[in-house]
Design an enzyme around this catalytic site. Structure first.
Site, PDB file in Angstrom:
ATOM      1  CB  SER A 143      46.692  42.065  42.521  1.00  0.00           C
ATOM      2  OG  SER A 143      45.782  40.889  42.760  1.00  0.00           O
ATOM      3  CE  LYS A 191      43.754  43.333  41.900  1.00  0.00           C
ATOM      4  NZ  LYS A 191      43.300  42.960  43.095  1.00  0.00           N
ATOM      5  CE1 TYR A 207      40.395  42.312  39.429  1.00  0.00           C
ATOM      6  CE2 TYR A 207      39.096  40.565  39.642  1.00  0.00           C
ATOM      7  CZ  TYR A 207      39.934  41.499  40.108  1.00  0.00           C
ATOM      8  OH  TYR A 207      40.619  41.224  41.072  1.00  0.00           O
ATOM      9  CE1 TYR A 213      44.864  42.644  47.313  1.00  0.00           C
ATOM     10  CE2 TYR A 213      47.000  41.228  47.292  1.00  0.00           C
ATOM     11  CZ  TYR A 213      45.707  41.586  46.773  1.00  0.00           C
ATOM     12  OH  TYR A 213      45.939  41.264  45.342  1.00  0.00           O
ATOM     13  CB  VAL A 230      47.339  35.680  44.192  1.00  0.00           C
ATOM     14  CG1 VAL A 230      47.323  36.193  45.535  1.00  0.00           C
ATOM     15  CG2 VAL A 230      46.681  35.128  43.021  1.00  0.00           C
TER      16      VAL A 230
END
Length: 317
Positions: free
Chosen positions: A66, A69, A193, A245, A263
């Site tokens: 992530s 992103k 993705y 998060y 992760v």
């Protein structure tokens, strides 16, 4: 050259993290990540003058997951500007990164671009009718350019592992498609993705790639402007509030820096005006963030006085 103090601090943190018994748990829900040896740790600090201060396994490639992103959001803002915010919000989620409950409540508009649903929506925007292969090439070249290193690559094994097990992400994407948030074919979006999350980098490369975020949007060694100073500030703001998060508040409290986790065990953090930091240790905490990575950053900011909220307070809370 950096001060000896920073070199000493980084070396001591790396030594401590390598020997700690509490290492967290690797992400077994992506089988390929579950095979990574948790007994690894790396930290790299990229300073304004281009100097890198490193400790641990800084030449080991890992899946940034992530953290990608941050870079896809940067590309999307370059393509669409503030129209990006018609697709995603800018608020902390307070929910797990793969939650579908919140998405249903908010009629298909993801809470922010760093949860899975938000990043899928951003990926759809970047695709913009192009083939996934072309879009992936653009994302990969962007990261290679920022890191000044063509060895950054997409780990096809990790990407395939995500595609085989990404049922929850398929649910999120199809749900958004039903609300008209996704324009391109769902399989195109998800393929892109999964592959950009599977980009593999070293801590050294990741720290260099994030340097523009710490220096008003410019590469501090070349002077090349990646984004405007205003956009860099706003990217940092979203990293601070949404980058971990439903553990983002805890990270801000403990570390006090904008950051984005993955992760795969990596964290990219920025010290505005001073440094870009990458840490990696595969074991995760209960929020899905690197356990030792967060502890290392907490120690680093406390010992160097780098928290954006000021000098550290003496506390054990």
């Amino acid at each position: 050259m950096p001060s000896p103090d920073l070199q000493t601090v980084v070396a001591e943190i790396a030594a401590e993290m390598r020997s700690r018994p509490d290492r967290g748990e690797v992400a077994t829900y992506i089988p390929e990540l579950g095979r990574v040896d948790p007994n690894q740790f790396a930290i790299a600090v990229a300073l304004r003058d281009g100097t890198l201060v490193e400790g641990g396994d800084t030449e080991t490639f890992f899946s940034i997951q992530s953290i990608s992103k941050v870079f896809t959001l940067t590309l999307a803002l370059g393509l669409a500007g503030d129209r990006v915010w018609n697709r995603v919000g800018r608020e902390p989620s307070g929910s797990p990164f793969n939650s579908i409950v919140q998405l249903e409540h908010e009629r298909g508009i993801p809470r922010n671009p760093f949860i899975n649903a938000g990043a899928i929506a951003i990926t759809d925007l970047i695709l913009n009718g192009h083939q996934p292969r072309d879009t992936l090439g653009e994302i990969l070249r962007f990261l290679q350019f920022l890191a000044d290193d063509d060895s950054v690559f997409i780990d096809q094994g990790v990407a395939a592992s995500e595609e085989r097990t990404g049922y929850n992400n398929r649910a999120l994407a199809n749900f958004m498609k039903g609300f008209g948030v996704i324009d391109n074919p769902v399989e195109y979006v998800l393929g892109t993705y999964f592959h950009h999350c599977a980009i593999a980098m070293t801590c050294r490369q990741l720290a260099k790639a994030g340097s523009f975020l710490a220096h008003l949007g410019r590469n501090p060694t070349t002077g090349f402007s990646v984004v405007t100073a205003e956009r860099a500030r706003r990217l940092n703001a979203i990293m601070l509030t949404c980058g971990h998060y439903d553990g983002s508040g805890e990270f801000a409290y403990r570390v006090g820096l904008p950051g984005k986790s993955g992760v795969g065990g990596g964290i990219l953090a920025t010290v505005p005006g001073k440094a870009s930091i990458a840490v990696w240790s595969p074991g995760l905490d209960r929020w899905g963030n690197s356990h030792l990575g967060r502890l290392a950053l907490e120690q680093l900011t406390a010992r160097m006085g780098w928290s954006i909220f000021g000098s550290p307070l003496a506390t054990s809370a």
